[in-house]
Design an enzyme around this catalytic site. Structure first.
Site, mmCIF file in Angstrom:
data_model
loop_
_atom_site.group_PDB
_atom_site.id
_atom_site.type_symbol
_atom_site.label_atom_id
_atom_site.label_comp_id
_atom_site.label_asym_id
_atom_site.label_seq_id
_atom_site.Cartn_x
_atom_site.Cartn_y
_atom_site.Cartn_z
ATOM 1 N N THR A 170 0.819 -1.213 0.000
ATOM 2 C CA THR A 170 0.000 0.000 0.000
ATOM 3 C C THR A 170 0.850 1.260 0.000
ATOM 4 O O THR A 170 0.325 2.350 -0.196
ATOM 5 C CB THR A 170 -0.894 0.013 1.236
ATOM 6 O OG1 THR A 170 -0.055 -0.138 2.388
ATOM 7 C CG2 THR A 170 -1.879 -1.127 1.211
ATOM 8 N N GLU B 69 -9.551 0.337 0.691
ATOM 9 C CA GLU B 69 -10.775 -0.450 0.530
ATOM 10 C C GLU B 69 -11.890 0.309 -0.163
ATOM 11 O O GLU B 69 -12.634 -0.263 -0.953
ATOM 12 C CB GLU B 69 -11.244 -0.945 1.896
ATOM 13 C CG GLU B 69 -10.255 -1.913 2.508
ATOM 14 C CD GLU B 69 -10.714 -2.411 3.863
ATOM 15 O OE1 GLU B 69 -10.627 -3.623 4.099
ATOM 16 O OE2 GLU B 69 -11.142 -1.595 4.705
#
Lengths: 197, 326, 740
Positions: free
Chosen positions: C463, C700
């Site tokens: 990430t 997300e």
């Protein structure tokens, strides 16, 4: 195990605070030799890996990938599936990109293998490596060695590559983080292709 | 993986001698299918005969225009003359697998690859191909990918090769060699339908080695294409595919081959579709009739009935492309 | 300022040159290899197991089965182990490929071969192999641990409100088993040294994992050290301890040398988490002008036989819209399936597929633009908590996205846009993901050599969190990024938030932010108290920091470098801790991230596969820490969800319950050629109500709404409403026969 070899510190700008990521793989290289007694079924093969001749004693069942990772100590090529379906193990075999999980080490006596570790010239990154860095052509990095080697193989196969051909001709390399847009841009940049190229 | 003796002969004679001497031997060329089968314990040879040192990797044009493609030519073959003479072959090759796999996979190995039925590839399922008489778990299983032509109560798997479908459409032969000599087998007769013996995948005897694929001389083949439907854009096996070759003279189709992939346990020729084309102009109505004919006699299950529509679609797409080219 | 600049990932050099070390790359002296043997039935019991052939195979050091595995300590429930049964604990079989033995051998080849020699006799029992077959057992979940959300929400008489609505949608939406399918298989290397255990593992949460490992092995937690620095993709499947980790540890204790256990690709698919199949029944009622009157959202997901694991798909219906009557009901149904794991994006991903599809269906029922329908039901506060969102720029996302996409070119009717043999369709959906607050701790050290470092146990899963944490720390201390290092992925470090549920930026980021502030303040105090410092005597709030230097805010030339200050004072390092306390969050607000997806699909009438040719997404996530990594993560998340929408499904054999597609050749994740243009932008407004650095999670929310946007576009293109994922060619095959 000492603290120094285990702690993996990621550094910005190459400064030495703690031990760098590379330490882990240095450890890998030194630890492998001689850990496994060779059963008498082993066979000797000679590979030229990243320009250096390596004589290996291999179990005939050992894949080229496992030989590179566990015996030569080059862990850049990854085992993502061991089924020829992800591309993370891509290496150049006599200059052509292949899946090192789908071939046996014993079949490659005398062959030349290039892994991601062999792309740079000394301290200078290969233009493809640099482009992946600059354009953020990865996220987790696990498929990256395979992507970069595959892209280098692609340019060798197709010197007249057009930008629009990249997605199809890179479809053997899965990226589950799906950095696909950036990977495409990185390859186009390394190939010197413009927007329309 | 069970261990095995490994040998890498330098001549074809030596190779076929090894095969004759070792009933438990398997041939390895590109390895792109066999290595996974070894790893999963589906093939357990006592000997592995590595044929990569045999040469057999040239494309040679014969007097009269036929072409012989060495069995060890890789699927990545990039030969402009082949592309001109047999577009369907080059398109089918490029639709297959991934560049890395095409760089290793050979013509011989591609033809002899095993079915892609997951019930065959996962040892925990019963499979008549793996173990004769064991039963076929696919019959009562998920059959979305399975065959709608040529099945039996013993096997409903599909042959996965794209290249073989093109070769069938081109009336190709394979040349094989053994210690007993050489012979030619039409690709149409190379793969066997499962019937009561699904474990007998092809017509090759176990000591025979494919040395080349031979394509007949043109011009038939030059007007051809390959269309493949799959679950994603690339690097997936066919749900249905069509290889189409047509010869149009005087505005009508004189001769054609319509062959299907992904729908039968072997590359599947649709003579019904060819009949629908014969002597007719390649117009919308005829294309529609041929596409419809290609689906005739399909035997579907609830999960794979959609393949009838896909066959219709890929045949229509292929013929439409050929019409637009002419 | 480093925050907001597109700096290159700090670990990038190692990732492009092959030197980056992942778990399976760790080699230890004398290391041996373990391979798991899995059950070949999905339900029943193990009647007999014969390990003699395996034990006498070349190189084999040990074979572990239920007969000889050492006794586990604690209980799975007390330890929050992934399932309520430790590996090899008994002879019961609850799912396919459940581990029944572990073979340890000198080489990998020997272990793999011997694993095939373990002979097992099973007593099979009837299997529940599909959610449909399980439905008779559907029940309200019994939570194994603390309930995370209510199973029943009922507000305002939903049935009556729905019945009285002018426009209605009543439909069922289905999602299949979806897999995380990270390219890196789950792996563990275990090593014992004088009663202490070193574990290298693929982990999103080393401290959490240590508690489980230490507890199950009966070792004090401080005798266990867990490392996970770089993770090769996770998406939720490395959030916990799976059987192979415990088994590698006991195997190593038994045989002596370190043991490496790398799972096979098949084992990743069968036994390392997935999102279970889900059936959602949506009833949505609205007034003629589109004002929502009622939502009834009933969801049932498959759950393992041994415990209930509900999927919170009701989240969007319970938090998105101003709906006066809501009924949300969560049920689970027992299947022979392995333990699920949080999968990007839990609840909201499949939930928004249903809600976003139902909203689209409603828009056609009302003859209203689907974007306009959403605008009319926009809500500035959380409908149930009745608190304002801390920062919600969803309307701006709609506006910017619609403009960038060219939404105004959309034909109002379905099946009205055609380009040659391609049907063309536009679809859109909203995105929303609740922003969590989790405890996290980090330290920041300013060192006397001019460098600085962040220390926290976080793993880099792709990430970019190592980079963004360093950016936060750099701005907080005034030490430039290029002189910052980060030490991470190790239980000897302060405990970060787990890297799932979009927690890194908000929670661990806040801890780093506070640690950096504290370190800077401590150094400032040292300076102002030091008569030799040019800053001596200044109030601390009049001292600034930049370029590795402290200076007087009112006279920037007056100051000194951290390096000079520390050396002069013989201080090697100023190290301070920062702690994010989730209970200290601002109670006035509700927290979430938002976005909007607009997508164009093309479907050829002859080869009816959905191609997503153009996708525009806009997100509101507060401040964007690093636009380069953020854009990449957003594009990746969109592709991730597009794969779930179009091609991914893990199939269970209906007769045996065995998984039919546990391979990348059959579980089709997107490849390069599947990916069209993806245009990502951000409506950037720092959200200081949420976190002191103004940034929120991203990983997300980017996936939420993609499924619905694509399915809606498919309907718009073809007139075919597909309510069951994935939208594979078989579901559109009838287009071939329909007249052009």
């Amino acid at each position: 195990m000492s603290e120094g070899t285990n702690r993996r510190t990621v550094l910005a700008g190459g400064l030495t605070v703690g031990a760098g990521l590379a330490v882990g793989s240095t450890l890998a290289r030194t630890a492998t030799a001689g850990t496994t007694p060779a059963p008498n079924t082993r066979r000797s093969v000679s590979l030229v890996v990243n320009g250096t001749r390596r004589r290996l004693e291999v179990d005939p069942r050992t894949s080229l990938l496992d030989a590179l990772r566990d015996q030569v100590g080059l862990t850049g090529a990854k085992k993502g599936c061991d089924q020829g379906a992800c591309g993370a193990c891509t290496v150049l075999l006599n200059g052509r990109r292949v899946l090192s999980c789908l071939t046996l080490a014993v079949m490659h006596d005398g062959d030349e293998v290039t892994t991601v570790e062999g792309l740079a010239s000394g301290d200078r990154r290969h233009p493809m490596q640099q482009a992946f860095m600059d354009l953020d052509g990865f996220q987790c990095g696990f498929c990256t060695s395979g992507q970069i080697v595959s892209a280098v193989g692609l340019l060798a196969e197709k010197p007249d590559l057009r930008r629009a051909e990249i997605p199809e001709l890179m479809s053997g390399n899965l990226c589950r983080c799906a950095a696909y847009c950036n990977i495409r841009d990185a390859i186009a940049t390394a190939a010197g292709l413009g927007e329309d190229g | 993986m069970r261990t095995f003796d490994y040998t890498s002969p330098r001549t074809v004679d030596e190779a076929v001698r090894l095969l004759a001497d070792h009933p438990g031997a398997d041939v390895i060329a590109g390895g792109t299918d066999l290595v996974t089968l070894l790893r999963d314990g589906i093939r357990t040879p006592t000997h592995l005969v590595d044929v990569n040192g045999l040469g057999l990797d040239e494309v040679s044009w014969q007097p009269g225009g036929a072409v012989r493609i060495g069995a060890l030519c890789r699927n990545a073959i990039d030969d402009p003359a082949l592309g001109r003479a047999y577009p369907v072959l080059v398109k089918a090759l490029r639709a297959g697998a991934s560049p890395q796999i095409r760089n290793r996979a050979t013509f011989g190995g591609n033809l002899l690859q095993s079915v892609r039925c997951p019930y065959f590839r996962l040892p925990e399922f019963a499979c008549n191909r793996r173990t004769p008489g064991a039963g076929c778990a696919a019959l009562h299983g998920d059959s979305r990918h399975h065959a709608i032509f040529g099945t039996s109560e013993n096997c409903i798997a599909v042959h996965p090769s794209d290249c073989a479908v093109a070769l069938l459409a081109l009336d190709a032969h394979v040349l094989v060699q053994s210690t007993r000599g050489t012979r030619r087998i039409p690709v149409a007769e190379l793969h066997r339908l499962p019937g009561r013996t699904p474990h007998e995948e092809h017509a090759l005897r176990r000591d025979e080695l494919i040395t080349a694929v031979e394509l007949p001389a043109g011009p038939f083949g030059a007007h051809s294409t390959y269309v493949k439907a799959r679950d994603r854009a690339s690097f997936a096996f066919a749900l249905a595919s069509a290889a189409a070759v047509v010869a149009v003279r005087g505005g009508v189709v004189r001769r054609s081959r319509i062959c299907l992939g992904g729908v039968a346990p072997k590359p599947w020729r649709s003579t019904a579709a060819e009949e629908a084309l014969r002597g007719r102009p390649l117009d919308d109505a005829v294309i529609e009739a041929a596409a419809d004919a290609a689906t005739r006699d399909a035997q579907t299950r609830p999960d794979n009935a959609y393949k009838v529509d896909l066959v219709h679609g890929v045949v229509r797409q292929a013929l439409t492309e050929l019409r637009e080219q002419s | 300022m480093s925050i907001g600049t597109p700096i290159t990932r700090i670990e990038a050099p190692s990732k492009v040159n092959g030197q980056a070390v992942y778990t399976a790359d760790v080699q230890l002296p004398g290391m041996v290899h373990a391979v798991m043997v899995g059950s070949t039935i999905a339900a029943g019991r193990l009647r007999a197991i014969d390990t003699r052939a395996a034990e006498s195979a070349p190189g084999v050091l040990a074979v572990l089965t239920h007969r000889n595995v050492p006794r586990w300590h604690g209980t799975p429930d007390d330890l929050h182990y992934v399932e309520p049964r430790f590996p090899l604990a008994d002879t019961e079989i609850h799912y396919h490929d459940q581990c029944v033995a572990v073979v340890v051998a000198t080489t990998r080849e020997q272990a793999a071969y011997a694993a095939g020699l373990v002979a097992v006799e099973y007593e099979a029992r009837p299997v529940v192999a599909s959610l449909d077959a399980a439905l008779p057992t559907a029940h309200e979940p019994v939570w194994r641990f603390e309930p995370l959300f209510p199973s029943v929400v009922e507000v305002g008489g939903p049935k009556e409100a729905f019945a009285g609505s002018a426009a209605k949608v009543d439909a069922e939406y289905r999602t299949p088993y979806h897999s995380h399918a990270p390219i890196e298989p789950n792996a563990t290397v275990a090593q014992w040294e004088r009663g202490r255990l070193n574990i290298h593992k693929t982990s999103q949460d080393v401290h959490g994992d240590r508690r489980i490992i230490a507890g199950a092995l009966g070792v004090p937690a401080d005798h266990v050290r867990v490392w996970s620095t770089l993770v090769g993709g996770a998406f939720g499947n490395k959030t916990t301890v799976w059987p192979h980790t415990l088994l590698a540890a006991v195997a190593s204790r038994q045989v002596g040398p370190p043991v490496r256990l790398v799972t096979t690709r098949k084992q990743v698919f069968t036994g390392h988490g997935h999102q279970p199949p889900i059936i959602q029944h949506l009833r949505v009622g609205a007034d003629a002008d589109g004002t929502l009157r009622a939502i009834i959202h009933e969801t049932t997901n498959g759950t393992p036989i041994l415990f209930d694991d509900p999927e919170p798909t009701i989240s969007p219906s319970a938090s998105m819209y101003a709906v006066p009557a809501l009924g949300a009901y969560v049920r689970v149904a027992d299947m022979h399936m392995p333990a699920p794991a949080l999968l990007r994006t839990p609840g909201d991903g499949p939930g928004m597929f249903a809600v976003g599809s139902a909203m689209d269906e409603l828009s056609y029922a009302l003859n209203l633009d689907p974007l306009e329908l959403r605008r009319r039901n926009h809500l500035a506060h959380h409908p149930l908590k009745r608190k304002p969102w801390s920062g919600k720029q969803l309307l701006d996302c709609y506006a910017l996205g619609a403009e960038r996409f060219g939404w105004d070119r959309r034909a109002p009717r379905p099946r009205a846009m055609r380009d040659g043999d391609d049907w063309v369709g536009f679809g859109m959906s909203s995105a929303q993901r609740l922003e969590p607050h989790t405890a996290a701790t980090a330290t920041v050290a300013i060192l006397d050599d001019g460098t600085a470092e962040v220390r926290t146990s976080i793993a880099e899963i792709g990430t970019g969190n190592l980079t963004t944490l360093v950016q936060i720390a750099a701005d907080g201390t005034g030490v430039p990024v290029r002189r910052f290092g980060i030490v991470s992925g190790d239980t000897d470090l302060p405990e970060a938030a787990p890297t799932h549920g979009s927690r890194s930026t908000g929670s661990t980021g806040t801890a780093v932010h506070l640690a950096a502030q504290n370190a800077r303040l401590a150094a400032t105090r040292l300076a102002v108290a030091d008569p030799r410092s040019p800053l001596h005597g200044l109030p601390t709030d009049r001292v600034g920091a930049a370029d590795g230097r402290l200076f007087a805010v009112d006279a920037p030339e007056r100051g000194e470098s951290y390096q000079d200050l520390l050396r002069r004072n013989h201080v090697k390092a100023v190290t301070e801790e920062g702690h994010h306390d989730p209970n200290a969050k601002n109670q006035q607000f509700a927290f979430a991230t938002f976005g909007a997806h607009f997508t164009e699909v093309r479907i050829n009438r002859n080869v009816p596969r959905v191609r997503v040719t153009r996708h525009v997404a806009v997100f509101a996530i507060g401040r964007v820490l690093n636009p380069k990594t953020a854009r990449n993560q957003a594009q990746g998340g969109i592709v991730f969800a597009a794969g779930q929408t179009l091609s991914e499904q893990l199939t269970q054999d209906p007769a045996t319950g065995l998984f039919v597609t546990p391979a990348f050749t059959d579980y089709h994740v997107p490849v390069h050629a599947d990916v069209g243009e993806i245009d990502v932008s951000f409506v950037e407004e720092p959200d200081y109500n949420a976190h002191p650095h103004g940034a929120k999670g991203l990983g997300e929310v980017v996936c939420v709404g993609v499924h619905a946007a694509i399915a809606n576009a498919v309907y718009h293109a073809t007139g075919i409403r597909v309510r069951e994922l994935p939208i594979t060619p078989d579901k559109l095959a009838r287009l071939v026969r329909e007249s052009g």
